[in-house]
Design a protein around this motif. Sequence first.
Motif, mmCIF file in Angstrom:
data_model
loop_
_atom_site.group_PDB
_atom_site.id
_atom_site.type_symbol
_atom_site.label_atom_id
_atom_site.label_comp_id
_atom_site.label_asym_id
_atom_site.label_seq_id
_atom_site.Cartn_x
_atom_site.Cartn_y
_atom_site.Cartn_z
ATOM 1 N N UNK B 36 10.717 20.110 53.829
ATOM 2 C CA UNK B 36 10.467 20.072 52.757
ATOM 3 C C UNK B 36 9.993 21.106 51.909
ATOM 4 N N UNK B 89 6.903 22.577 53.640
ATOM 5 C CA UNK B 89 6.446 21.601 54.933
ATOM 6 C C UNK B 89 7.596 20.594 55.765
ATOM 7 N N UNK B 104 4.095 14.265 58.299
ATOM 8 C CA UNK B 104 4.015 15.917 57.716
ATOM 9 C C UNK B 104 3.106 16.606 58.230
ATOM 10 N N UNK B 105 3.012 18.685 58.598
ATOM 11 C CA UNK B 105 2.411 19.318 58.368
ATOM 12 C C UNK B 105 1.417 19.374 57.216
ATOM 13 N N UNK B 106 0.474 20.175 57.483
ATOM 14 C CA UNK B 106 -0.316 20.951 56.652
ATOM 15 C C UNK B 106 0.102 21.402 55.312
#
Lengths: 116, 114
Positions: B36, B89, B104-106
Amino acid sequence: EAGVTQSPTHLIKTRGQQATLRCSPISGHTSVYWYQQALGLGLQFLLWYDEGEERNRGNFPPRFSGRQFPNYSSELNVNALELEDSALYLCASSKTYRVSGANVLTFGAGSRLTVL
Amino acid sequence: GESVGLHLPTLSVQEGDNSIINCAYSNSASDYFIWYKQESGKGPQFIIDIRSNMDKRQGQRVTVLLNKTVKHLSLQIAATQPGDSAVYFCAENVVNTGGFKTIFGAGTRLFVKA
């Protein structure tokens, strides 16, 4: 076609108060997801609603709650607000959940909650 | 706990160069991954996805690579443009007894220098 809409855009509350955030999904989408995005951090999963029922919940205390209405719109309620609840709250929607997991989320622009 | 992490929090590239954004994930059972893009003041937007039975997928100027052996994803952006400046992301769709959720990642912030 209208996208995911969220209201209010900004909300300022004080500690101990309650906040209510609203979300309207894309027409035809039955699943609504809520995420919290603290400043400079990633998205933390809060809640997932599908067909009017809560389907899954993230690691948040019970004072974070919500519901989904018959028209698939959704509300996120945060009770007994704390300073660390200050964040951008993002709502997303998708079509009916696929067991395969191939679900793509369409996000709204978010509601910025500030707790003083 | 569950997490999808990123190797670099920020990436700065020259306009016209190629960008590579990396991501490590921890849920080996996941079957579906998504990238994203989040521009300032907007919610994340879908860029490209990939299933676990693939190791590469191409879109318009973007390519996603998946290495399940080392649980690594990457997003490659060709001929990076100023409009590509955003936070990216990687996300993982997890299906388990608790239901379904997208983790989601950071995020990696991409700066494109003109």
